[in-house]
Design a protein around this motif. Structure first.
Motif, short mmCIF file in Angstrom:
data_model
loop_
_atom_site.label_atom_id
_atom_site.label_comp_id
_atom_site.label_asym_id
_atom_site.label_seq_id
_atom_site.Cartn_x
_atom_site.Cartn_y
_atom_site.Cartn_z
N VAL A 78 -16.59 59.66 50.22
CA VAL A 78 -15.93 58.59 50.97
C VAL A 78 -16.03 57.32 50.14
CG1 VAL A 78 -18.05 58.26 52.36
CG2 VAL A 78 -15.91 57.21 53.10
N ASP A 106 -9.95 60.50 47.01
CA ASP A 106 -10.88 60.06 48.04
C ASP A 106 -10.81 60.98 49.26
OD1 ASP A 106 -12.52 58.73 49.81
OD2 ASP A 106 -11.19 56.99 50.05
N GLN A 108 -12.41 60.50 51.98
CA GLN A 108 -12.47 59.62 53.16
C GLN A 108 -13.41 60.14 54.25
OE1 GLN A 108 -8.50 58.49 54.47
NE2 GLN A 108 -7.72 58.64 52.39
N THR A 229 -16.15 59.54 58.99
CA THR A 229 -14.81 58.95 58.94
C THR A 229 -14.76 57.57 59.59
OG1 THR A 229 -14.09 59.92 61.05
CG2 THR A 229 -13.80 61.26 59.07
#
Length: 383
Positions: A78, A106, A108, A229
């Motif tokens: 991330v 990425d 994420q 997230t």
């Protein structure tokens, strides 16, 4: 999943606390155990000493040779995470010295995006798939494809329970780091009512860290996992709710370092203008720059730091040996490059030993000088 490696040493003082990692530790099961406070096994090495050790390491590797130009695909857990940024940027810096190219994707914090990233990078004909500690179950399809296509897959920065799909991995001693931080938190909580609000993370490194807190005998008021997230706002909401449910809590323990930014906001909102001990202690992992800034403001109280950039430089070095000499990458998660070169020693940071504003805590061993000198002598890199 349960932790799969590491021995641990307890550190019992608040300021300038350092610990010695396990040297050539293999991935075997170990339970944190108490011992006397540790000190570094060797003083900081001078530049000339590091360069001499680098020459010795390069000669041990073989006669001077050339390293081929390659492209590394870097799959980021991330990119929002300051620790992720440190590992990625250090990998790019190390690769640049060897003339290598790094491309990124990425994830994420989303398993589906991480899995997609792995295949996206492989579609670009990369020579290496590198990431910062993504569990192999999350990107198994990409790792299996990498193996079929002969692309080495390497992780750094985060321990894994099972890594048979990976070629190699290099990681800090999460169990020891957890034990050091837990000893400090336990000491600060003595005589205070209420337990600790714990935010964990469902990865082996997260489990190891929380297990260390429990092993220290700290009372757990509540335990929930972070959402990778939604690390900042999600944590702020989660910790605010837990503070409401446990108004007598004495500490907040944050396992995923980025989440401490949200936890600090929650504590600030509930205890405006208050610092520990007039609010719960806030402790976390990695003294990243944003965390250090919060410590200077009295909003975070302790962070166990590891100069985790060493794991990126080690991964690049091991890949260089593989590509230049066909030398198999070390299966030791912390390879032995020579006496005193334990790059992974950690430091407990509090308000009493903060580095100057804008700076990170200095590494116990200058890995950048060591590897740069090694590659110059061995590959003519940077000349």
């Amino acid at each position: 999943m349960r932790p799969t490696w590491l021995k641990a040493a307890v550190l019992g003082t608040a300021a300038a606390m350092t610990l010695v990692a396990c040297g050539n530790s293999a991935e075997t099961t170990s339970t944190p155990s108490a011992s006397a406070p540790s000190t570094p096994s060797a003083p900081a090495l001078s530049k000339s000493e590091l360069e001499a050790l680098a020459v010795a390491a390069s000669k041990k590797a073989g006669s001077p040779t050339k390293v081929p130009k390659i492209t590394i695909g870097y799959l980021r857990y991330v990119a929002q995470s300051p620790a992720d940024q440190r590992m990625y940027e250090s990998a790019v810096a190390a690769a640049k010295i060897l003339g290598w190219t790094v491309i990124q994707c990425d994830g994420q914090g989303d398993p589906a995006k991480m899995a997609a990233c792995g295949n996206t990078l492989l579609d670009q004909n990369i020579d290496v798939l590198l990431n910062d500690g993504i569990p192999q179950t999350v990107i198994a399809t990409a790792l299996q494809r990498a193996k079929r296509e002969g692309v080495p897959a390497v992780y750094s920065g985060g321990s894994l329970d099972e890594a048979d799909l990976y070629t190699a991995g290099y990681v800090p001693p999460d169990g020891e780091m957890g034990t050091a931080l837990a000893a400090y938190v336990a000491g600060q909580m003595k005589g205070r009512s209420g337990g600790a609000i714990v935010q964990g993370f469902p990865a082996s490194w997260g489990v190891e860290r929380v297990d260390a807190l429990k092993a220290a005998g700290v009372k757990i008021a509540s335990q929930q996992d972070a959402d990778a997230t939604n690390l900042v706002q999600g944590t702020q909401q989660q910790i605010a709710a837990q503070l409401n449910q446990h108004p007598d809590a004495s500490a907040v323990w944050i396992t995923f370092e980025t989440a401490v930014l949200g936890a600090a906001q929650a504590l600030k909102a509930r205890y405006p203008g208050k610092a520990y001990p007039d609010r719960p202690l806030l402790a976390t992992f990695y003294a990243n720059r944003p965390t250090l800034d919060l410590m200077r403001k009295g909003e975070v109280d302790a962070a166990v730091e590891n100069s985790l950039e060493w794991s990126s430089w080690t991964a690049i070095d091991q890949l260089a040996e593989l590509k230049a000499r066909n030398t198999p990458m070390s299966k030791d998660v912390r390879p032995n490059y020579g006496e005193g070169l334990d790059f992974w020693r950690s430091t407990l940071v509090t308000k009493d030993n903060l580095p100057p504003a804008g700076q990170l805590v200095p590494p116990p061993v200058d890995y950048e000088t060591f590897f740069t000198a090694k590659w110059k002598h061995e590959f003519g890199a940077g000349s």
